[in-house]
Structure formats: C-alpha cells, structure tokens
Design a protein around this motif. Sequence first.
Motif, PDB file in Angstrom:
ATOM      1  N   ALA A   1      93.726 161.905  42.514  1.00 22.61           N
ATOM      2  CA  ALA A   1      93.290 163.340  42.787  1.00 22.61           C
ATOM      3  C   ALA A   1      94.340 163.877  43.251  1.00 22.61           C
ATOM      4  O   ALA A   1      94.510 165.094  43.821  1.00 22.61           O
ATOM      5  CB  ALA A   1      92.132 163.275  44.037  1.00 22.61           C
ATOM      6  N   SER A   2      95.683 163.356  43.517  1.00 26.55           N
ATOM      7  CA  SER A   2      96.990 164.131  43.767  1.00 26.55           C
ATOM      8  C   SER A   2      97.942 163.404  43.149  1.00 26.55           C
ATOM      9  O   SER A   2      97.876 162.452  42.284  1.00 26.55           O
ATOM     10  CB  SER A   2      97.082 163.892  45.304  1.00 26.55           C
ATOM     11  N   ASP A   3      99.005 164.013  42.988  1.00 29.40           N
ATOM     12  CA  ASP A   3     100.571 163.416  42.339  1.00 29.40           C
ATOM     13  C   ASP A   3     101.133 162.044  43.223  1.00 29.40           C
ATOM     14  O   ASP A   3     101.699 161.482  42.523  1.00 29.40           O
ATOM     15  CB  ASP A   3     101.763 164.503  42.416  1.00 29.40           C
ATOM     16  N   PHE A   4     100.485 161.996  44.462  1.00 28.85           N
ATOM     17  CA  PHE A   4     100.877 160.875  45.224  1.00 28.85           C
ATOM     18  C   PHE A   4     100.801 159.473  44.663  1.00 28.85           C
ATOM     19  O   PHE A   4     101.489 158.518  44.531  1.00 28.85           O
ATOM     20  CB  PHE A   4     100.448 160.906  46.664  1.00 28.85           C
ATOM     21  N   PHE A   5      99.561 159.512  43.794  1.00 28.60           N
ATOM     22  CA  PHE A   5      99.475 158.079  43.159  1.00 28.60           C
ATOM     23  C   PHE A   5     100.735 157.592  41.985  1.00 28.60           C
ATOM     24  O   PHE A   5     100.742 156.403  42.017  1.00 28.60           O
ATOM     25  CB  PHE A   5      98.258 158.037  42.216  1.00 28.60           C
TER      26      PHE A   5
END
Length: 437
Positions: free
Chosen positions: A36-40
């Motif tokens: 759900a975010s770029d953090f992954f």
Amino acid sequence: MSLKRISLQCLSVIFLFIILVAYFKRTVEAGCVYGASDFFKFYESALFYFSGQDIYSSDIIELRAVGATTSTWVTANGNLNPPFFTLLLLPLHFFNYAKAYQIWNMISTALFLVGAYLALRPFPQWHKNTLPVIALFALYLPNSATLAYGQITSTLLVVLILAWLLARKNKEIPAGIFIGLACAIKLFCGLFLIYFLCLKRFRLIFSALLTIVLTGLIGVYVFGLQSYLSYHTVLSTVNWYAASWNVSFYGFFTRIFSPIENNIPLVIAPHLVTIFTVLSCAPLVIYLISAWRKWGAQKFDLGFSLVLVSMLLLSPLGWTYYFPILIIPYLVLIAEGDWKIHLGCCFLLFISTLTGNLLRTPMIKTKLQVLLLGGAGFYVLLGLLGLLILVGAGRCRAKVQQAGISESLWTLIYFIIFIPSLISLGAIFRDLYILCH
C-alpha cells in the motif's frame, strides 16, 4: 499575550493533534496491507540482504507481510534509492512488515516536526509563531503524501536543513558531511556541489566529496559492487515519468508530448520531450551559475533556496513528495520579500495542496488534467523560482525587517491550506478503508 495569539496557539495545538492522530491511524491501517506504500520496496531490500541476495533482486521472496505468523510470496519491485540508504533500513528487518512500516512512519513524522523547528531557528521574527508554523507544516498536504507512501523525504529534509544551518555559520567540514550524506541518499542533491563550487567554498566541497566516497565504499563493503550495478539497472526500468507527481521538466514535457506509459499527450511528438527538456535545463543551469557567482555569500539563503527548487526541476524524477524541503525557500522569501512575495507564497502553497491525488497514466486523459492537475506541482516550482529570482534581483524586497506574520493572516493561511488538505485526507482514508475491508 493577546487574545488573538492565544486563540491561534490553541488552534495550532488542536490542528496538530488532529493531524498526528490521522497520520497514526493511517499508518496502522496501511501497514496491514502489503504494497500500500513505497516503503515495501525499501523493506524488501533489507530482507534480500539478510537472505544473501542482491538488494535490488527481482526474485520472489517469502515476506512476513502482517504478522509474525503470516507469510506471503511476493515479487520485489524497484527500490530507486542508492545502496547506502538501505543501511538505514537494515534494523527494520527484525520486524514484520506492519511493525516496520509503523516504526518508519513514526520516525518520519518526528523528523518532519524537528525539521520544521530547525528551519525556523535563523529567523527570530518567526519564533513567537513556532507552534503555528509546525502545525501548518504538519497540515501541508505533500507531507501527508510522503507519509502515506512511506517515502524518505523527512530524512532528506533534516539532513539538508542541518547542512544549511551549518553552512550559514561557515562550519565547512560538518556542513560538507551533511551535503555528502544528502547526495548519498538522493543523487539530485549533487547540484549543491556546483553551488558551493561557485561560492569557492573548497573545504566544504572536499568534505562533501570525501563523505560521498566513504558512503559509497561502505555500500560496496556491505552490499558488494554488484549492488551499484543493479541500482543502475533499476533506474533504467522506471516507467512512471508521466505521472502527475513528477514535477520535473522531463516529466512535464513527457505528459505534453509523449505517448509512453499509456500517456495521452496533448500533441504526439515524443522527439520534442528531449528537445524541450534540454532547452529548459540548459538556460536554467547557466543562469544558476551566473546568479550564484554574482550573489556570493551575501545572498546565501536565496542561493541555497535556488538549489532546492532547481534540483527538482532538473532531475527526471523530481516528485511532489519532496516538496517539504521547500520550507526553506518559503521561509526565506517571506523573511526577505515584501507583501507581494508573501501573497505569491500563499498562492503557491495553496496550489501545491491541489496535487494530492497521484494520477498515473492513462488516468490523465483530458487537456485540463494534463495542463492543470498534471502540471500543478510543476507550476509551483516555476513560481518559486520566479519569486527567488525577483528577490535576488533586488525587486519586491522588504524595506524593513519583517516583524512576523500577524495572527489574522495566519488564520487565513490555515483556512486556505487546511480545506484542500482535509478533503484529500478524507479521500485517502476512504481509499484505505476500501482497501482494508
């Protein structure tokens, strides 16, 4: 203390509390949904390292997505940060994805608040409004977007502000170290090397270059030389130049002329993208070098601000979630400009809050979307560039030192900026609710 000021302080506390609670709630919800975010992408690089793989691997890995007992098989996506940045993420591999994302975003939120506080230090006239400025900065929509996508802007923000504060005091070695760290995190910060070269601050440049070399060697030692080769390969696979959040010259002209990435351009002439980009970048670079050499140390704040604005225009991947670093240009302009500059800054802040929803191609379909929604962030950078040039040229400068923004004007700024931010936050919560349920 006047009743107006007390009311403003109370309003700031309320807004700051609401926005922090909203950020925390969104962080908890988004952390439960992998991807759900770029953090992954950053998180995967840390997992790859401890599994003995290339940190930019495209292999399929087993990921503890939500809980310690929950696993899912996923394919890695492109992490566009240099290998050195992954060092900061390595401790988070001890946590499952949800916990790691929550820790990362809590740290990012704290860094945003610290960054806003530090940015106000050179301006005594702002100190009485420290809390309102921090609250306003927290409400600023690009901050919300940065946290929603788990991006690294808060880290970059604090590093650049520290470099700015140290350079203002002529502390060359530590300032150069922070400039070098900024370059190690994001390559477009290399524009600062040209800036300080124009100022003939060679000790600072040497310190920055030494830091860049050392961080590079650390990256090679930890991750291996292959990681840098893989990083170059990952950069060549970028396929979102035409997205609405790309505020660079290249991104804007891609949306105008190129059909790549399923983009629907105004005019199909892809060869013009490179031509117009070069015709825009080259004169800007020539002007920057001339202005920096002419202004010298006397207009250091304006010159530093020009770097921050220009590097987002010149980099092919200058995105709106880097807009929080523009707090320095805004503060400098309001401190040194007259009322016309103040109004210009308010208008640009308002426009930048209209860039909340990320539009990827082919979501950008109409001419209105291409020119307005797709170009809003780009126009903000051009506007800031123009204001900095005006003030640097001696026009629209304040005749006396600014006494600070009145409580009434602060209330107006809150009203203007908070409404679009609240609407966009509501839309984000709605999308998260649908995604999680």
